[in-house]
Write an enzyme that holds these catalytic residues in place. Structure first.
Site, mmCIF file in Angstrom:
data_model
loop_
_atom_site.group_PDB
_atom_site.id
_atom_site.type_symbol
_atom_site.label_atom_id
_atom_site.label_comp_id
_atom_site.label_asym_id
_atom_site.label_seq_id
_atom_site.Cartn_x
_atom_site.Cartn_y
_atom_site.Cartn_z
ATOM 1 N N ALA A 1 0.822 -1.218 0.000
ATOM 2 C CA ALA A 1 0.000 0.000 0.000
ATOM 3 C C ALA A 1 0.853 1.263 0.000
ATOM 4 C CB ALA A 1 -0.916 -0.001 1.215
ATOM 5 N N LYS B 1 -25.435 -11.588 -5.972
ATOM 6 C CA LYS B 1 -24.084 -11.614 -6.562
ATOM 7 C C LYS B 1 -24.159 -11.558 -8.092
ATOM 8 C CE LYS B 1 -22.253 -14.159 -2.611
ATOM 9 N NZ LYS B 1 -22.203 -15.494 -2.002
#
Ligand code: NDP
Ligand code: HSE
Length: 436
Positions: free
Chosen positions: A33, A205
């Site tokens: 990150a 989904k």
């Protein structure tokens, strides 16, 4: 650089797993990150409950607003579930300028259009990788990896609980209720497990997958859903004898007439890889015009597999914090002003092959009557077998596989077959896809 502070709403299966993964892999995650990611606050309903994670160093609260209103928190992880209170919380978080990561497919399928509009208005990200197929990075694969393709269709086992139940019933002969209870104890099932077994969760989904695959709005109300509760052991055995396996699939297909969105038990050839996806594992086949068929496989539910997807979203958000909001990957893969209103087809216009099982008297001419009815609806038979009687000696099970036909033709044919004096009970129909 300054660490990024995150707050977690919900410390159950997914919230607990996320604390564990973010803590255990903190150094590796920071290398990816570019900054440390710290969980400063978390909420749960009952703070006296034992947790699957170590919460020392995290300020706990029963009020999610304590987290949303904390000015130091940049990313809110919504891991509570449901669509009432949680919708309000997500809007409040966006109002407060927080990015949101969620695993909540019901929320995205039902309210995603509004949520993404709000987020875009505010220059914020709402990330939802964990909402589909647990730990499989399927959102990223379709939204980014396949962005050069026209997606033709996708089909997936996208509910871990349902696949776990079907697998245990087939392999170990276990009872439905008993396996469902185990899935609940393992943390796989939804708060209301009828969402799992009646295809609602898979429908949520599929709504999301279809939207990012075809660039259409999220529209759960147009998904056809049929659950796994009516699958019998006989059907599972007959399907196997014919070289097929029954799986609960979500299917989205673009045809010349529109888009099919359907969730139902499906016979698929045993030789297909997806037919051999068992237990809580999920798999999604995506067919792009350039790449051809691609297959994505992995754990579809559970604490750490789902946390893997949640944390990947957190890392993406952290990487994007300093970037230009205009140049982000769009929430639903296509630019917001390029979302197309392609019609979603009603069930009667689906085109698929079928497995039919009916009980008929052992008399000459019965089979001829049934085949005549099917022929009158332009339905061709691919295979037909007559089995030994099961319980009732007077009636024989007849199993047929048909070629592709329109659903409305099959509906009409079934009504006529059930009306024959020589046929007893209902015709059991299961759709069949070769996924070729
Ligand atoms: P759990 O029931 O295990 O956890 C829910 C958490 O939210 C608990 O900590 C609970 O507190 C808290 N909570 C519940 N209701 C409230 C409320 N009204 N106000 C404040 N806090 C509340 O759920 P899961 O972790 O299984 O699921 C969370 C989300 O992730 C859902 O959207 C689910 O669909 C999704 N998901 C789940 C997967 C899984 O494998 N379980 C996989 C992929 C997505 P307390 O603990 O005190 O009861
Ligand atoms: N209840 C869901 C399932 C959790 O079993 O697939 C993962 O979304």
């Amino acid at each position: 650089m300054k660490p990024v502070k995150v707050g977690i709403l919900g410390l159950g299966t997914v919230g607990g797993g996320t604390v564990n993964v973010l803590t255990r892999n903190a150094a590796e995650i920071a290398r990816r990150a570019g900054r440390d990611i710290i969980i400063t606050r978390a909420s749960a309903r009952d703070l006296s409950r034992s947790r699957i994670c170590d919460t020392s160093g995290i300020t706990l609260t029963t009020d999610p607003l304590d987290i949303i209103n904390d000015p130091d928190i940049e990313i809110v992880l919504e891991l509570i579930g449901g669509t009432g209170l949680v919708k309000e919380l997500v809007f409040k978080a966006l109002e407060q300028g927080k990015h949101v990561v969620t695993a909540n497919k019901a929320l995205i399928a039902l309210h995603g259009n509004e949520i993404f509009n709000k987020a875009s208005e505010k220059g914020l990200i709402v990330a939802f990788e964990a909402a589909v197929a647990g730990g499989i990075p399927i959102i990223k694969a379709i939204r980014e990896g396949l962005s050069g393709n026209r997606i033709e269709w996708l089909a997936g086992i996208i509910n871990g609980t349902g696949n776990f139940i079907l697998t245990e019933m087939r392999d170990k002969g276990r009872d439905f209720a008993d396996v469902l209870a185990e899935a609940q104890a393992l943390g796989y099932a939804e708060a209301d497990p009828t969402f799992d077994v009646e295809g609602i969760d898979a429908g949520h989904k599929l709504t999301i997958l279809a939207s990012i695959a075809f660039g259409i709005p999220l529209q759960f109300d147009k998904v056809f859903t049929e659950g796994i509760t009516k699958i019998t052991r006989e059907d599972v055995e007959f399907a196997e004898q014919l070289g097929y396996r029954i799986k609960h699939l979500g299917i989205a297909r673009k045809t010349l007439e529109g888009i099919e969105l359907r969730v139902h038990p499906t016979l698929i050839p045993v030789r297909r890889l997806i037919a051999n996806v068992n237990g809580v594992m999920n798999a999604v086949v995506v067919k792009g015009d350039a790449v051809g068929p691609t297959l994505y496989y992995g754990a579809g539910a559970g604490a750490e597999p789902t946390a893997s997807a949640v944390v990947a979203d957190v890392v993406d958000v952290v990487r994007a914090l300093t970037g230009d909001p205009e140049n982000r990957v769009p929430h639903l893969a296509f630019q917001a002003d390029a979302i197309a209103d392609i019609p979603v087809l009603p069930a009667r216009e689906f085109k698929t092959a079928y497995y039919l099982r009916l009980n008929a008297e052992d008399k000459p001419g019965v089979l001829a009557d049934v085949t005549r009815i099917l022929a009158s609806h332009n339905i061709s038979i691919e295979a037909i077998i007559q089995k030994e009687p099961l319980d009732n000696k007077q009636f024989l099970p007849i199993i047929m596989l048909t070629q592709q036909t329109w659903e409305h033709e099959m509906d009409a044919a079934i009504i006529e077959i059930e009306a024959l004096a020589t046929v007893t009970g209902k015709v059991n129909r299961i759709r069949l896809e070769t996924l070729g």
